[in-house]
Design a protein around this motif. Structure first.
Motif, PDB file in Angstrom:
ATOM      1  N   HIS A   1     -18.811   2.058  -2.778  1.00 27.00           N
ATOM      2  CA  HIS A   1     -17.885   1.324  -3.641  1.00 27.00           C
ATOM      3  C   HIS A   1     -16.475   1.282  -3.065  1.00 27.00           C
ATOM      4  O   HIS A   1     -15.588   0.650  -3.656  1.00 27.00           O
ATOM      5  CB  HIS A   1     -17.851   1.961  -5.035  1.00 27.00           C
ATOM      6  CG  HIS A   1     -19.017   1.564  -5.892  1.00 27.00           C
ATOM      7  ND1 HIS A   1     -20.282   2.090  -5.710  1.00 27.00           N
ATOM      8  CD2 HIS A   1     -19.131   0.684  -6.917  1.00 27.00           C
ATOM      9  CE1 HIS A   1     -21.113   1.567  -6.596  1.00 27.00           C
ATOM     10  NE2 HIS A   1     -20.443   0.715  -7.332  1.00 27.00           N
ATOM     11  N   GLN A   2     -16.263   1.980  -1.949  1.00 29.07           N
ATOM     12  CA  GLN A   2     -14.939   1.953  -1.326  1.00 29.07           C
ATOM     13  C   GLN A   2     -14.554   0.528  -0.944  1.00 29.07           C
ATOM     14  O   GLN A   2     -13.402   0.107  -1.114  1.00 29.07           O
ATOM     15  CB  GLN A   2     -14.931   2.855  -0.085  1.00 29.07           C
ATOM     16  CG  GLN A   2     -13.635   2.852   0.704  1.00 29.07           C
ATOM     17  CD  GLN A   2     -12.510   3.529  -0.061  1.00 29.07           C
ATOM     18  OE1 GLN A   2     -12.757   4.434  -0.847  1.00 29.07           O
ATOM     19  NE2 GLN A   2     -11.288   3.073   0.165  1.00 29.07           N
ATOM     20  N   ASP A   3     -15.527  -0.238  -0.430  1.00 28.36           N
ATOM     21  CA  ASP A   3     -15.247  -1.624  -0.044  1.00 28.36           C
ATOM     22  C   ASP A   3     -14.787  -2.440  -1.247  1.00 28.36           C
ATOM     23  O   ASP A   3     -13.867  -3.261  -1.138  1.00 28.36           O
ATOM     24  CB  ASP A   3     -16.497  -2.258   0.574  1.00 28.36           C
ATOM     25  CG  ASP A   3     -16.780  -1.691   1.953  1.00 28.36           C
ATOM     26  OD1 ASP A   3     -15.875  -1.072   2.527  1.00 28.36           O
ATOM     27  OD2 ASP A   3     -17.911  -1.875   2.449  1.00 28.36           O
ATOM     28  N   ARG A   4     -15.418  -2.214  -2.401  1.00 24.85           N
ATOM     29  CA  ARG A   4     -15.038  -2.984  -3.586  1.00 24.85           C
ATOM     30  C   ARG A   4     -13.595  -2.669  -4.004  1.00 24.85           C
ATOM     31  O   ARG A   4     -12.821  -3.564  -4.360  1.00 24.85           O
ATOM     32  CB  ARG A   4     -15.993  -2.704  -4.743  1.00 24.85           C
ATOM     33  CG  ARG A   4     -15.617  -3.458  -6.015  1.00 24.85           C
ATOM     34  CD  ARG A   4     -16.588  -3.235  -7.156  1.00 24.85           C
ATOM     35  NE  ARG A   4     -17.859  -3.879  -6.903  1.00 24.85           N
ATOM     36  CZ  ARG A   4     -19.013  -3.253  -6.805  1.00 24.85           C
ATOM     37  NH1 ARG A   4     -19.023  -1.940  -6.930  1.00 24.85           N
ATOM     38  NH2 ARG A   4     -20.139  -3.883  -6.579  1.00 24.85           N
ATOM     39  N   VAL A   5     -13.246  -1.377  -3.933  1.00 17.05           N
ATOM     40  CA  VAL A   5     -11.870  -1.006  -4.286  1.00 17.05           C
ATOM     41  C   VAL A   5     -10.887  -1.633  -3.309  1.00 17.05           C
ATOM     42  O   VAL A   5      -9.827  -2.145  -3.707  1.00 17.05           O
ATOM     43  CB  VAL A   5     -11.730   0.523  -4.310  1.00 17.05           C
ATOM     44  CG1 VAL A   5     -10.283   0.921  -4.589  1.00 17.05           C
ATOM     45  CG2 VAL A   5     -12.635   1.123  -5.372  1.00 17.05           C
ATOM     46  N   GLU A   6     -11.233  -1.586  -2.013  1.00 16.99           N
ATOM     47  CA  GLU A   6     -10.354  -2.196  -1.023  1.00 16.99           C
ATOM     48  C   GLU A   6     -10.249  -3.704  -1.260  1.00 16.99           C
ATOM     49  O   GLU A   6      -9.162  -4.293  -1.114  1.00 16.99           O
ATOM     50  CB  GLU A   6     -10.891  -1.915   0.378  1.00 16.99           C
ATOM     51  CG  GLU A   6     -10.802  -0.441   0.768  1.00 16.99           C
ATOM     52  CD  GLU A   6     -11.427  -0.167   2.128  1.00 16.99           C
ATOM     53  OE1 GLU A   6     -12.008  -1.126   2.690  1.00 16.99           O
ATOM     54  OE2 GLU A   6     -11.327   0.972   2.615  1.00 16.99           O
ATOM     55  N   GLN A   7     -11.364  -4.322  -1.619  1.00 11.19           N
ATOM     56  CA  GLN A   7     -11.327  -5.757  -1.899  1.00 11.19           C
ATOM     57  C   GLN A   7     -10.466  -6.039  -3.125  1.00 11.19           C
ATOM     58  O   GLN A   7      -9.700  -7.017  -3.144  1.00 11.19           O
ATOM     59  CB  GLN A   7     -12.744  -6.278  -2.125  1.00 11.19           C
ATOM     60  CG  GLN A   7     -13.599  -6.306  -0.877  1.00 11.19           C
ATOM     61  CD  GLN A   7     -15.039  -6.655  -1.168  1.00 11.19           C
ATOM     62  OE1 GLN A   7     -15.367  -7.038  -2.283  1.00 11.19           O
ATOM     63  NE2 GLN A   7     -15.889  -6.529  -0.170  1.00 11.19           N
ATOM     64  N   ILE A   8     -10.554  -5.211  -4.150  1.00 18.70           N
ATOM     65  CA  ILE A   8      -9.725  -5.401  -5.341  1.00 18.70           C
ATOM     66  C   ILE A   8      -8.254  -5.291  -4.976  1.00 18.70           C
ATOM     67  O   ILE A   8      -7.421  -6.110  -5.398  1.00 18.70           O
ATOM     68  CB  ILE A   8     -10.117  -4.364  -6.416  1.00 18.70           C
ATOM     69  CG1 ILE A   8     -11.518  -4.669  -6.955  1.00 18.70           C
ATOM     70  CG2 ILE A   8      -9.103  -4.348  -7.556  1.00 18.70           C
ATOM     71  CD1 ILE A   8     -12.067  -3.608  -7.888  1.00 18.70           C
ATOM     72  N   ALA A   9      -7.914  -4.276  -4.170  1.00 20.83           N
ATOM     73  CA  ALA A   9      -6.516  -4.107  -3.758  1.00 20.83           C
ATOM     74  C   ALA A   9      -6.058  -5.283  -2.897  1.00 20.83           C
ATOM     75  O   ALA A   9      -4.923  -5.770  -3.031  1.00 20.83           O
ATOM     76  CB  ALA A   9      -6.352  -2.796  -3.013  1.00 20.83           C
ATOM     77  N   ALA A  10      -6.958  -5.736  -1.986  1.00 18.83           N
ATOM     78  CA  ALA A  10      -6.594  -6.861  -1.122  1.00 18.83           C
ATOM     79  C   ALA A  10      -6.396  -8.134  -1.939  1.00 18.83           C
ATOM     80  O   ALA A  10      -5.469  -8.926  -1.682  1.00 18.83           O
ATOM     81  CB  ALA A  10      -7.676  -7.066  -0.067  1.00 18.83           C
ATOM     82  N   ILE A  11      -7.245  -8.351  -2.927  1.00 20.25           N
ATOM     83  CA  ILE A  11      -7.108  -9.544  -3.780  1.00 20.25           C
ATOM     84  C   ILE A  11      -5.799  -9.468  -4.568  1.00 20.25           C
ATOM     85  O   ILE A  11      -5.066 -10.467  -4.699  1.00 20.25           O
ATOM     86  CB  ILE A  11      -8.312  -9.670  -4.728  1.00 20.25           C
ATOM     87  CG1 ILE A  11      -9.582  -9.963  -3.915  1.00 20.25           C
ATOM     88  CG2 ILE A  11      -8.082 -10.765  -5.755  1.00 20.25           C
ATOM     89  CD1 ILE A  11     -10.857  -9.905  -4.735  1.00 20.25           C
ATOM     90  N   ALA A  12      -5.506  -8.281  -5.115  1.00 24.97           N
ATOM     91  CA  ALA A  12      -4.253  -8.114  -5.853  1.00 24.97           C
ATOM     92  C   ALA A  12      -3.051  -8.378  -4.945  1.00 24.97           C
ATOM     93  O   ALA A  12      -2.067  -9.025  -5.353  1.00 24.97           O
ATOM     94  CB  ALA A  12      -4.181  -6.714  -6.456  1.00 24.97           C
ATOM     95  N   GLN A  13      -3.132  -7.876  -3.705  1.00 26.44           N
ATOM     96  CA  GLN A  13      -2.042  -8.107  -2.752  1.00 26.44           C
ATOM     97  C   GLN A  13      -1.883  -9.597  -2.474  1.00 26.44           C
ATOM     98  O   GLN A  13      -0.763 -10.123  -2.430  1.00 26.44           O
ATOM     99  CB  GLN A  13      -2.332  -7.334  -1.456  1.00 26.44           C
ATOM    100  CG  GLN A  13      -1.297  -7.518  -0.361  1.00 26.44           C
ATOM    101  CD  GLN A  13       0.057  -6.948  -0.749  1.00 26.44           C
ATOM    102  OE1 GLN A  13       0.132  -6.047  -1.572  1.00 26.44           O
ATOM    103  NE2 GLN A  13       1.114  -7.505  -0.178  1.00 26.44           N
ATOM    104  N   GLU A  14      -3.005 -10.269  -2.279  1.00 19.96           N
ATOM    105  CA  GLU A  14      -2.921 -11.701  -1.999  1.00 19.96           C
ATOM    106  C   GLU A  14      -2.394 -12.467  -3.206  1.00 19.96           C
ATOM    107  O   GLU A  14      -1.631 -13.440  -3.061  1.00 19.96           O
ATOM    108  CB  GLU A  14      -4.295 -12.231  -1.591  1.00 19.96           C
ATOM    109  CG  GLU A  14      -4.265 -13.671  -1.098  1.00 19.96           C
ATOM    110  CD  GLU A  14      -5.574 -14.117  -0.495  1.00 19.96           C
ATOM    111  OE1 GLU A  14      -5.661 -15.292  -0.097  1.00 19.96           O
ATOM    112  OE2 GLU A  14      -6.506 -13.299  -0.419  1.00 19.96           O
ATOM    113  N   LEU A  15      -2.776 -12.054  -4.403  1.00 18.28           N
ATOM    114  CA  LEU A  15      -2.249 -12.702  -5.605  1.00 18.28           C
ATOM    115  C   LEU A  15      -0.733 -12.542  -5.682  1.00 18.28           C
ATOM    116  O   LEU A  15      -0.017 -13.461  -6.099  1.00 18.28           O
ATOM    117  CB  LEU A  15      -2.911 -12.118  -6.850  1.00 18.28           C
ATOM    118  CG  LEU A  15      -4.386 -12.520  -7.093  1.00 18.28           C
ATOM    119  CD1 LEU A  15      -4.978 -11.716  -8.246  1.00 18.28           C
ATOM    120  CD2 LEU A  15      -4.487 -14.017  -7.382  1.00 18.28           C
TER     121      LEU A  15
END
Length: 926
Positions: free
Chosen positions: A459-473
């Motif tokens: 699930h580390q990838d999902r957390v990183e993806q969530i953080a990356a999406i938030a950063q991009e937003l």
């Protein structure tokens, strides 16, 4: 920059797919397999930059092209970005099979687009094969970036080359013939940029002999103004004899899509569908046209419209932006077309007016400053520029908002999934179920925790993806960024907390496992030592309570010795007990110190410390009880030994005395010294002496009674038992009484039958000779032999013998001559002497029979005739002949009474049978 993949997707989904020439693919692969290090370096950098130019749209990138595509996740993401299509859901596992499955999904999607993959397999990509990975990326570039290029009925590589040639044709020192040497001096890159954006490049200042400056200038301008990332280093191109063709094609395709895509989007929006010819309008006289009013009205409209088109105030939602786009479309459909007609009509009228004035030889019409047609054209050009910029801004804003909506929805979905997954995880990680668990249960909990850690890592990838999406937003200025940031912050903090709790729980489980392993080892040691010790105590208790039975002092002394040896082992046994209890105490100490709640008892044994102590105390109680019992038994056995000695002393006297008396009575009955009356007197005196010995027997009976009361069953001090002595005493009395009775009966028989003393003596001698066991009776065979020895004649049914012949000599002679009894005759005789069929003949019955049957005697001549028959008419006989013809005892009897033969025909060992007759009858009888 316009996304050129939209046209690619339409071609791949709506129109016929464009296929690559298989021969070209094979050639490309051949070159790839022979790739030199310089080309490989250029391809690695170019392909990585190309991939990142698309992956950054999804908020990620790659660093190492052969490593980052190994799990297939970013490879699938790359294909989704460049195609705009959704691929099958990837597998998130970390195992090799998951990676291979993901790569296969990507390769299957590529193949579904009409691309033939040659020698590329998922295993090579997963294994990080650099050349195979570069070949795969090149295949993707060919399919999605180059294959759909079409210029004047040429496509793919040839179309791209033709496009480059057309665009750079007007420029000096530029001659694009290929995708390697033609681009080495950098002028071709600069010419492409200048042709489409002349304000960005001062082409006249570039020199052909300065390729590094040219290349760096083009690459920097493209990256800064055209959003084309720098995909190659100028030094690599200049320092290589022949730059890599694939790298150059990839780089140039980005320029193609950047420029051609913009034209496709913008130009259709501003170009009229059909030019309006002045011939389509009626002719009006210039005097009727108010040129001034038209120009002023058109300029005023342009002045008001341009600020509206230059307004770049962003909207928060897609609906608001869609409304702006709809307003812009209304402007183009409703407001602009009339103004276009006005402008066109103004130009027609102005040209017509000028023509009429020229034909009329009148001066040309010159509008005032600011109202000329050129002013209108300039303002119109500015209007179209603003319109173009406004359209591009709106399209970019729509794409941005679409991207934002997509990212926001993606963020919400991933956040919801993650929050659902983390629900209850903190409670699970903070529970202390291991404190009351056994070792096996802790090991199971540890394995379960390891599985959770693997799940957590996945699930580390999902957390990183969530953080990356938030950063991009945030970077895209999403209107609801605060709530996104708050939710992302909460997820990240919770994730960090889960990581800390996971590590803490692992440490606690490992620590508890180690402690329980120590306790388990102590439990095992306890069980190993407690089991034999417990068995020893149970055996000791059994032995101490055992009801022993002994019969002599030696046995009780052996038990006492064994008991003393057992007591000597008790101190050592107590040490072992204390050591076993110390093991259990150590277990309790470890559990108490570490806060472990022991559940249940020792898994290896049911023996508790309390049971060990209870049994030990029981042993301590039984030891003195056993001491007392053994000492009491010792005293008892000493008393019994005294009784044995007392009885044995008297028995050892009485027993031999009875045996001696029995032998004396037997000798008296055999010898028969004196007359029958004398024998009767002597036997009665002997009987009286025996009766007088009765007190000794009575004393023994008393001692035996004491022994029986003491339950003594053996006596090592004597071989005589009371039963034997009692039987011997009774047999002694019976024997002396029977002997006296026989003498009395003999006297009666003698007197009644007129038998002489000599005959009775002869009968007694013969009877005693055949009574081998001295039982006073003859068995059937013994009786038969006795009759034969007495010369009983079957034919005459009487005994024939001389009155003066010795019975023994006569018996031997009769046997030698073959006289014997028939079976029928002997049966008749046995019926007389043994009417009860007892199988034995008493001496009295024997005398009665002989007195009746014996009437005459044999002569000496008969004896000599018998020996002559045995000697085969010889005057002598040998000992061997006698032993062969007679029974052993009879043969030895005759041999002992024969003198050696001394006649002229004598032989060694010859015996004179005449001497036997002489010994029996004397010289006068012969």
């Amino acid at each position: 920059m316009v996304d050129y993949h939209a046209s690619n997707n339409q071609a791949s989904s709506g129109g016929p797919a464009v296929y690559m020439d298989p021969r070209e693919q094979e050639n490309d692969w051949d070159r790839d397999l022979l790739l030199d290090p310089a080309w490989e370096k250029q391809q690695r950098k170019t392909f990585t930059a190309w991939c990142n130019s698309h992956l950054r749209k999804a908020g990620t990138q790659i660093e190492n092209i052969e490593e980052d595509f190994r799990d297939g996740l970013k490879l699938m993401l790359l294909l989704e970005v460049i195609s705009g299509e959704r691929l099958p859901k990837p597998e998130r596992g970390k195992m090799r099979v998951h990676k291979i499955n993901n790569v296969n999904k990507a390769l299957d999607y590529i193949a579904s687009k009409g691309v033939k993959l040659v020698s590329i397999g998922a295993e090579e990509i997963v294994d990080g094969n650099a050349k195979m990975t570069l070949g795969m990326i090149w295949t993707i570039i060919l399919r999605f970036a180059i294959q759909d290029i079409s210029v004047e009925e040429t496509s793919a590589k040839e179309g791209l080359l033709l496009w480059c040639q057309r665009k750079t044709a007007p420029y000096k020192n530029v001659n694009v013939q290929n995708f390697h040497i033609s681009w080495k001096d950098g002028l071709a890159f600069n010419a492409l940029i200048h042709r489409h954006r002349p304000e960005l490049i001062d082409y006249d200042k570039l020199r052909k002999d300065d390729p590094l400056t040219n290349l760096n200038n083009a690459f920097e301008v493209a990256e800064k103004y055209l959003d084309i990332p720098k995909m190659m280093d100028a030094e690599d191109i200049v320092g290589t004899l022949r730059p890599d063709e694939k790298a150059i094609m990839t780089y140039v395709s980005c320029f193609y899509h950047a420029f051609s895509g913009a034209q496709k989007v913008i130009f259709p929006l501003i170009t009229p569908k059909k030019a309006i010819s002045p011939l389509n309008f009626p002719f009006y006289s210039c005097i009727h046209i108010s040129h001034k009013n038209i120009i002023l009205s058109l300029l005023e409209w342009i002045r008001r419209t341009i600020p509206w088109l230059e307004n770049r105030a962003p909207e928060k939602t897609m609906a608001e932006m869609q409304q702006k786009l709809e307003d812009f479309r209304g402007y183009r459909r409703v407001h602009k077309p009339p103004k276009v007609q006005e402008k066109c009509q103004l130009e027609i009228n102005f040209n017509t007016l000028q023509t009429k004035l020229r034909l009329s030889n009148r001066p040309a019409f010159m509008p005032s400053e600011g109202r000329m047609v050129s002013d209108i054209n300039g303002s119109w050009h500015n209007l179209e520029g603003a319109e173009k910029g406004y359209e591009e801004w709106m399209l970019n804003e729509i794409r941005r908002l679409e991207r934002l909506d997509h990212l926001a929805e993606k963020f919400r979905q991933k956040a919801t999934i993650h929050e659902s997954w983390t629900d209850g995880k903190e409670a699970m990680l903070t529970q202390k179920d291991y404190e009351t668990a056994s070792l096996s249960e802790v090991k199971a909990l540890l394995r379960k925790h390891e599985a959770f850690e693997s799940d957590l890592a996945a699930h580390q990838d999902r957390v990183e993806q969530i953080a990356a999406i938030a950063q991009e937003l945030n970077e895209l200025d999403y209107y609801d960024s605060p709530s996104v940031n708050a939710r992302c912050q909460k997820i990240c903090e919770q994730w960090d907390a889960l990581g800390s709790l996971t590590q803490s729980r692992r440490e606690s489980l490992e620590r508890t496992e180690k402690q329980l392993e120590s306790i388990d080892e102590l439990y095992l040691e306890y069980a190993k030592r407690a089991a034999p010790f417990n068995n020893w105590m149970e055996g000791a208790m059994e032995d101490l309570q055992d009801m022993f039975i002994v019969h002599n002092i030696e046995e009780i002394q052996g038990l006492i010795t064994a008991h003393e040896q057992f007591k000597s082992t008790l101190p050592e046994a107590n040490k072992e007990r204390e050591a076993i209890q110390a093991i259990q105490a150590e277990v309790q100490k470890i559990a108490q110190y570490n806060g472990i709640k022991l559940s249940g008892g020792n898994p290896y044994t049911t023996i508790t410390p309390k049971s060990i102590d209870d049994k030990w105390h029981k042993v301590e109680q039984l030891v003195p009880q056993r001491d007392r019992a053994l000492q009491e038994e010792l005293a008892k056995q000493q008393s019994n030994d005294h009784l044995r000695r007392k009885f044995a002393t008297q028995a050892n006297i009485v027993g031999p005395w009875i045996q001696t008396k029995m032998e004396e009575i037997g000798r008296i009955s055999i010898e028969m010294n004196g007359t029958l009356e004398d024998q009767l007197v002597n036997l009665r005196e002997y009987e009286q002496s025996i009766i007088e010995y009765k007190p000794h027997i009575d004393q023994l009976e008393g001692d035996h009674q004491l022994i029986q009361e003491a339950l003594i069953f053996d006596n090592k001090y004597t071989a005589y038992t009371m039963e034997h002595l009692r039987v011997g005493w009774e047999q002694l009395l019976t024997t002396i009484a029977r002997t006296i009775n026989e003498i009395e009966n003999q006297i009666l028989t003698r007197d009644a039958k007129g038998i002489s003393q000599e005959q009775l003596h002869e009968y007694r001698t013969s009877f005693n000779h055949f009574d081998k066991d001295h039982s006073g009776a003859l068995m059937a065979e013994e009786f038969k032999a006795c009759l034969i020895s007495l010369g009983y004649d079957v034919e005459n049914n009487k005994a024939k013998r001389t009155g003066q012949m010795d019975m023994d000599n006569y018996r031997a002679l009769l046997v030698a001559t073959g006289n014997s009894l028939g079976d029928a005759e002997f049966a008749r005789i046995m019926g007389i002497v043994d009417p009860n069929n007892s199988g034995a003949v008493t001496f009295q019955a024997f005398i009665d029979f002989m007195s009746r049957e014996t009437t005459d005697t044999d002569t000496a001549d008969q004896v000599i005739a018998s020996f002559k028959i045995l000697a085969a008419d010889k005057n002598f006989i040998t000992a061997d002949e006698l032993r062969r013809e007679l029974p052993p005892d009879q043969a030895e009897y005759c041999i002992a009474r024969m003198a050696p033969y001394s006649g002229p025909d004598a032989k060694p060992g010859a015996l004179d049978y005449m001497s036997f007759s002489t010994a029996l009858y004397g010289e006068s009888d012969l």
